[in-house]
Design a protein around this motif. Structure first.
Motif, PDB file in Angstrom:
ATOM      1  N   MET A 281       0.849  -1.168   0.000  1.00 47.71           N
ATOM      2  CA  MET A 281       0.000   0.000   0.000  1.00 47.71           C
ATOM      3  C   MET A 281       0.892   1.226   0.000  1.00 47.71           C
ATOM      4  O   MET A 281       1.901   1.276   0.669  1.00 47.71           O
ATOM      5  CB  MET A 281      -0.895  -0.050   1.244  1.00 47.71           C
ATOM      6  CG  MET A 281      -1.814   1.117   1.364  1.00 47.71           C
ATOM      7  SD  MET A 281      -2.878   1.110   2.833  1.00 47.71           S
ATOM      8  CE  MET A 281      -3.472  -0.533   2.953  1.00 47.71           C
ATOM      9  N   LYS A 282       0.485   2.220  -0.737  1.00 48.79           N
ATOM     10  CA  LYS A 282       1.259   3.449  -0.819  1.00 48.79           C
ATOM     11  C   LYS A 282       1.116   4.250   0.474  1.00 48.79           C
ATOM     12  O   LYS A 282       0.089   4.188   1.148  1.00 48.79           O
ATOM     13  CB  LYS A 282       0.779   4.288  -1.996  1.00 48.79           C
ATOM     14  CG  LYS A 282       1.046   3.638  -3.336  1.00 48.79           C
ATOM     15  CD  LYS A 282       0.595   4.547  -4.452  1.00 48.79           C
ATOM     16  CE  LYS A 282       0.850   3.889  -5.788  1.00 48.79           C
ATOM     17  NZ  LYS A 282       0.421   4.717  -6.898  1.00 48.79           N
ATOM     18  N   GLN A 283       2.146   5.022   0.770  1.00 47.69           N
ATOM     19  CA  GLN A 283       2.148   5.796   2.000  1.00 47.69           C
ATOM     20  C   GLN A 283       1.033   6.846   2.000  1.00 47.69           C
ATOM     21  O   GLN A 283       0.420   7.104   3.026  1.00 47.69           O
ATOM     22  CB  GLN A 283       3.503   6.472   2.205  1.00 47.69           C
ATOM     23  CG  GLN A 283       3.620   7.116   3.573  1.00 47.69           C
ATOM     24  CD  GLN A 283       5.007   7.618   3.857  1.00 47.69           C
ATOM     25  OE1 GLN A 283       5.878   7.603   2.978  1.00 47.69           O
ATOM     26  NE2 GLN A 283       5.243   8.062   5.057  1.00 47.69           N
ATOM     27  N   GLY A 284       0.714   7.429   0.867  1.00 41.35           N
ATOM     28  CA  GLY A 284      -0.372   8.410   0.784  1.00 41.35           C
ATOM     29  C   GLY A 284      -1.708   7.792   1.159  1.00 41.35           C
ATOM     30  O   GLY A 284      -2.529   8.411   1.836  1.00 41.35           O
ATOM     31  N   ASN A 285      -1.951   6.563   0.711  1.00 40.04           N
ATOM     32  CA  ASN A 285      -3.194   5.876   1.057  1.00 40.04           C
ATOM     33  C   ASN A 285      -3.260   5.583   2.550  1.00 40.04           C
ATOM     34  O   ASN A 285      -4.322   5.642   3.164  1.00 40.04           O
ATOM     35  CB  ASN A 285      -3.338   4.578   0.273  1.00 40.04           C
ATOM     36  CG  ASN A 285      -3.693   4.820  -1.177  1.00 40.04           C
ATOM     37  OD1 ASN A 285      -4.169   5.889  -1.541  1.00 40.04           O
ATOM     38  ND2 ASN A 285      -3.447   3.826  -2.015  1.00 40.04           N
TER      39      ASN A 285
ATOM     40  N   TRP B 100      -1.944   7.332   4.966  1.00 41.81           N
ATOM     41  CA  TRP B 100      -2.251   8.571   5.679  1.00 41.81           C
ATOM     42  C   TRP B 100      -3.730   8.925   5.539  1.00 41.81           C
ATOM     43  O   TRP B 100      -4.374   9.348   6.496  1.00 41.81           O
ATOM     44  CB  TRP B 100      -1.381   9.730   5.188  1.00 41.81           C
ATOM     45  CG  TRP B 100       0.031   9.657   5.700  1.00 41.81           C
ATOM     46  CD1 TRP B 100       1.147   9.394   4.979  1.00 41.81           C
ATOM     47  CD2 TRP B 100       0.456   9.811   7.046  1.00 41.81           C
ATOM     48  NE1 TRP B 100       2.248   9.376   5.794  1.00 41.81           N
ATOM     49  CE2 TRP B 100       1.839   9.633   7.073  1.00 41.81           C
ATOM     50  CE3 TRP B 100      -0.198  10.077   8.238  1.00 41.81           C
ATOM     51  CZ2 TRP B 100       2.573   9.724   8.249  1.00 41.81           C
ATOM     52  CZ3 TRP B 100       0.553  10.171   9.402  1.00 41.81           C
ATOM     53  CH2 TRP B 100       1.920   9.989   9.393  1.00 41.81           C
ATOM     54  N   ALA B 101      -4.271   8.702   4.372  1.00 38.33           N
ATOM     55  CA  ALA B 101      -5.694   8.987   4.148  1.00 38.33           C
ATOM     56  C   ALA B 101      -6.551   8.071   5.015  1.00 38.33           C
ATOM     57  O   ALA B 101      -7.535   8.507   5.624  1.00 38.33           O
ATOM     58  CB  ALA B 101      -6.046   8.823   2.675  1.00 38.33           C
TER      59      ALA B 101
ATOM     60  N   LEU C 128      -5.651   6.614   7.814  1.00 36.65           N
ATOM     61  CA  LEU C 128      -5.479   7.024   9.207  1.00 36.65           C
ATOM     62  C   LEU C 128      -6.310   8.262   9.532  1.00 36.65           C
ATOM     63  O   LEU C 128      -6.917   8.365  10.596  1.00 36.65           O
ATOM     64  CB  LEU C 128      -4.008   7.293   9.510  1.00 36.65           C
ATOM     65  CG  LEU C 128      -3.119   6.060   9.663  1.00 36.65           C
ATOM     66  CD1 LEU C 128      -1.655   6.475   9.797  1.00 36.65           C
ATOM     67  CD2 LEU C 128      -3.549   5.256  10.874  1.00 36.65           C
ATOM     68  N   ALA C 129      -6.362   9.200   8.587  1.00 36.03           N
ATOM     69  CA  ALA C 129      -7.149  10.418   8.796  1.00 36.03           C
ATOM     70  C   ALA C 129      -8.632  10.088   8.907  1.00 36.03           C
ATOM     71  O   ALA C 129      -9.338  10.595   9.789  1.00 36.03           O
ATOM     72  CB  ALA C 129      -6.907  11.402   7.657  1.00 36.03           C
ATOM     73  N   VAL C 130      -9.126   9.229   8.037  1.00 40.56           N
ATOM     74  CA  VAL C 130     -10.531   8.828   8.081  1.00 40.56           C
ATOM     75  C   VAL C 130     -10.822   8.097   9.386  1.00 40.56           C
ATOM     76  O   VAL C 130     -11.830   8.354  10.052  1.00 40.56           O
ATOM     77  CB  VAL C 130     -10.898   7.952   6.859  1.00 40.56           C
ATOM     78  CG1 VAL C 130     -12.267   7.324   7.028  1.00 40.56           C
ATOM     79  CG2 VAL C 130     -10.846   8.781   5.585  1.00 40.56           C
ATOM     80  N   ALA C 131      -9.946   7.199   9.802  1.00 43.93           N
ATOM     81  CA  ALA C 131     -10.135   6.468  11.055  1.00 43.93           C
ATOM     82  C   ALA C 131     -10.162   7.421  12.250  1.00 43.93           C
ATOM     83  O   ALA C 131     -10.973   7.263  13.166  1.00 43.93           O
ATOM     84  CB  ALA C 131      -9.044   5.422  11.231  1.00 43.93           C
ATOM     85  N   ALA C 132      -9.300   8.417  12.233  1.00 43.22           N
ATOM     86  CA  ALA C 132      -9.260   9.386  13.331  1.00 43.22           C
ATOM     87  C   ALA C 132     -10.550  10.191  13.388  1.00 43.22           C
ATOM     88  O   ALA C 132     -11.115  10.420  14.467  1.00 43.22           O
ATOM     89  CB  ALA C 132      -8.060  10.318  13.166  1.00 43.22           C
ATOM     90  N   ILE C 133     -11.045  10.604  12.236  1.00 40.06           N
ATOM     91  CA  ILE C 133     -12.294  11.372  12.197  1.00 40.06           C
ATOM     92  C   ILE C 133     -13.456  10.527  12.709  1.00 40.06           C
ATOM     93  O   ILE C 133     -14.262  10.974  13.513  1.00 40.06           O
ATOM     94  CB  ILE C 133     -12.564  11.889  10.758  1.00 40.06           C
ATOM     95  CG1 ILE C 133     -11.539  12.956  10.400  1.00 40.06           C
ATOM     96  CG2 ILE C 133     -13.983  12.413  10.619  1.00 40.06           C
ATOM     97  CD1 ILE C 133     -11.522  13.340   8.938  1.00 40.06           C
ATOM     98  N   LEU C 134     -13.539   9.285  12.246  1.00 39.66           N
ATOM     99  CA  LEU C 134     -14.625   8.404  12.680  1.00 39.66           C
ATOM    100  C   LEU C 134     -14.563   8.114  14.173  1.00 39.66           C
ATOM    101  O   LEU C 134     -15.577   8.119  14.862  1.00 39.66           O
ATOM    102  CB  LEU C 134     -14.608   7.104  11.880  1.00 39.66           C
ATOM    103  CG  LEU C 134     -15.001   7.226  10.407  1.00 39.66           C
ATOM    104  CD1 LEU C 134     -14.810   5.882   9.711  1.00 39.66           C
ATOM    105  CD2 LEU C 134     -16.417   7.723  10.261  1.00 39.66           C
TER     106      LEU C 134
END
Length: 88
Positions: free
Chosen positions: A1-5, A7-8, A10-16
């Motif tokens: 998996m790419k590093q950009g994916n 981070w995305a 992780l960001a979605v998980a943090a928001i949820l």
């Protein structure tokens, strides 16, 4: 998996998780609020406890019976059209 994916994701998980934690906090705060008996606003089958007519919660046979009560947050009973005293 790419590093950009990553981070995305992780960001979605943090928001949820923040939203879920906030929702749980609101529910817990509601459960800890002081409650009072409010007579005359219980709907059919939604009363908290027994009366002279029956012995259990959930057995109210009519809406807004003045002998039936439910628990509501302190200060809201009169706003809902109920009373804090049982009417005979």
């Amino acid at each position: 998996m790419k590093q950009g994916n990553q981070w995305a994701q992780l960001a979605v998980a943090a928001i949820l998780s923040t939203g879920i934690a906030a929702g749980v906090g609101e529910v817990l705060a509601e459960e800890e609020a002081p409650m009072e008996k409010c007579y005359g606003i219980a709907k059919k089958g939604r009363n908290e406890c027994g009366t002279i007519v029956h012995s259990c919660g959930g057995e109210a046979t009519t809406d807004n019976d003045p002998a039936e009560w439910i628990l509501v947050p302190v200060g809201t009973c009169k706003k809902l059209g109920g009373t804090l005293k049982k009417e005979d």
